[in-house]
Design a protein around this motif. Structure first.
Motif, PDB file in Angstrom:
ATOM      1  N   LYS A  69      50.963 -26.612 -10.789  1.00  0.00           N
ATOM      2  CA  LYS A  69      51.480 -27.425 -12.743  1.00  0.00           C
ATOM      3  C   LYS A  69      53.046 -25.625 -12.789  1.00  0.00           C
ATOM      4  CE  LYS A  69      52.181 -28.334 -17.530  1.00  0.00           C
ATOM      5  NZ  LYS A  69      51.082 -27.546 -18.666  1.00  0.00           N
ATOM      6  N   ASP A  70      52.690 -24.691 -12.418  1.00  0.00           N
ATOM      7  CA  ASP A  70      53.769 -23.339 -12.335  1.00  0.00           C
ATOM      8  C   ASP A  70      54.359 -23.389 -11.365  1.00  0.00           C
ATOM      9  OD1 ASP A  70      52.285 -22.302 -14.910  1.00  0.00           O
ATOM     10  OD2 ASP A  70      51.282 -20.840 -13.855  1.00  0.00           O
ATOM     11  N   LEU A  71      54.514 -23.791 -10.293  1.00  0.00           N
ATOM     12  CA  LEU A  71      55.289 -24.000  -9.037  1.00  0.00           C
ATOM     13  C   LEU A  71      55.683 -25.353  -8.977  1.00  0.00           C
ATOM     14  CD1 LEU A  71      55.336 -23.118  -5.884  1.00  0.00           C
ATOM     15  CD2 LEU A  71      53.605 -25.262  -5.543  1.00  0.00           C
ATOM     16  N   ARG A 126      59.134 -24.136 -11.909  1.00  0.00           N
ATOM     17  CA  ARG A 126      59.689 -23.188 -11.312  1.00  0.00           C
ATOM     18  C   ARG A 126      60.599 -23.908  -9.771  1.00  0.00           C
ATOM     19  NH1 ARG A 126      54.908 -19.999  -8.241  1.00  0.00           N
ATOM     20  NH2 ARG A 126      56.651 -19.876  -6.473  1.00  0.00           N
ATOM     21  N   TYR A 127      59.792 -24.928  -9.072  1.00  0.00           N
ATOM     22  CA  TYR A 127      60.687 -26.026  -8.448  1.00  0.00           C
ATOM     23  C   TYR A 127      61.837 -25.983  -8.701  1.00  0.00           C
ATOM     24  CZ  TYR A 127      61.699 -29.415  -4.579  1.00  0.00           C
ATOM     25  OH  TYR A 127      62.142 -30.645  -4.253  1.00  0.00           O
ATOM     26  N   ARG A 128      61.270 -27.017 -10.659  1.00  0.00           N
ATOM     27  CA  ARG A 128      62.108 -27.388 -11.463  1.00  0.00           C
ATOM     28  C   ARG A 128      63.720 -26.725 -11.798  1.00  0.00           C
ATOM     29  NH1 ARG A 128      61.539 -33.373 -12.778  1.00  0.00           N
ATOM     30  NH2 ARG A 128      59.906 -34.279 -12.090  1.00  0.00           N
ATOM     31  N   ALA A 131      55.693 -23.865  -1.070  1.00  0.00           N
ATOM     32  CA  ALA A 131      54.194 -24.478   0.185  1.00  0.00           C
ATOM     33  C   ALA A 131      53.225 -24.571  -0.519  1.00  0.00           C
ATOM     34  CB  ALA A 131      54.502 -24.508   1.480  1.00  0.00           C
ATOM     35  N   ILE A 132      52.774 -26.079   0.043  1.00  0.00           N
ATOM     36  CA  ILE A 132      51.632 -26.384  -0.120  1.00  0.00           C
ATOM     37  C   ILE A 132      50.522 -26.390   0.649  1.00  0.00           C
ATOM     38  CG2 ILE A 132      50.274 -27.668  -2.747  1.00  0.00           C
ATOM     39  CD1 ILE A 132      52.566 -28.264  -4.022  1.00  0.00           C
ATOM     40  N   ILE A 179      45.742 -31.333  -3.729  1.00  0.00           N
ATOM     41  CA  ILE A 179      46.743 -32.010  -4.000  1.00  0.00           C
ATOM     42  C   ILE A 179      47.768 -33.168  -2.543  1.00  0.00           C
ATOM     43  CG2 ILE A 179      49.344 -31.000  -4.590  1.00  0.00           C
ATOM     44  CD1 ILE A 179      47.020 -30.698  -6.662  1.00  0.00           C
ATOM     45  N   LEU A 180      47.568 -32.374  -1.545  1.00  0.00           N
ATOM     46  CA  LEU A 180      48.486 -32.858  -0.382  1.00  0.00           C
ATOM     47  C   LEU A 180      48.015 -35.126   0.217  1.00  0.00           C
ATOM     48  CD1 LEU A 180      49.186 -30.298   1.810  1.00  0.00           C
ATOM     49  CD2 LEU A 180      50.742 -31.500   0.329  1.00  0.00           C
TER      50      LEU A 180
END
Length: 85
Positions: free
Chosen positions: A5-7, A10-12, A68-69, A74-75
């Protein structure tokens, strides 16, 4: 998706700061790879097609490596725990 969620926030924020839409970021990221010769995108409306064309016309040079994840939960969509209504 609580673990990222935090990632995603930050991305948005980064995209907003650079005035880049999600579609511009997604297509721009893929378009950077010299190994990619063809990009297919499905559309349902003329507006969607125009947005894709516009996204590909805009230069994209933002380093997204910090986002990157590598987490398989998730993937891989088969690992997603989605609730059904």
């Amino acid at each position: 998706f609580d673990s990222i969620k935090d990632l995603l926030i930050r991305y948005r924020r980064l995209l907003h700061h650079h005035q880049i839409t999600l579609i511009q970021a997604a297509l721009g990221f893929v378009h950077q790879f010299k190994e990619v010769d063809i990009l297919f995108a499905g559309v349902e409306t003329h507006q969607q097609l125009q947005e894709i064309i516009t996204a590909l016309e805009r230069p994209f040079s933002i380093d997204l490596s910090e986002f990157a994840i590598n987490d398989p939960s998730i993937l891989n969509p088969s690992n997603w725990k989605l609730s059904t209504p």
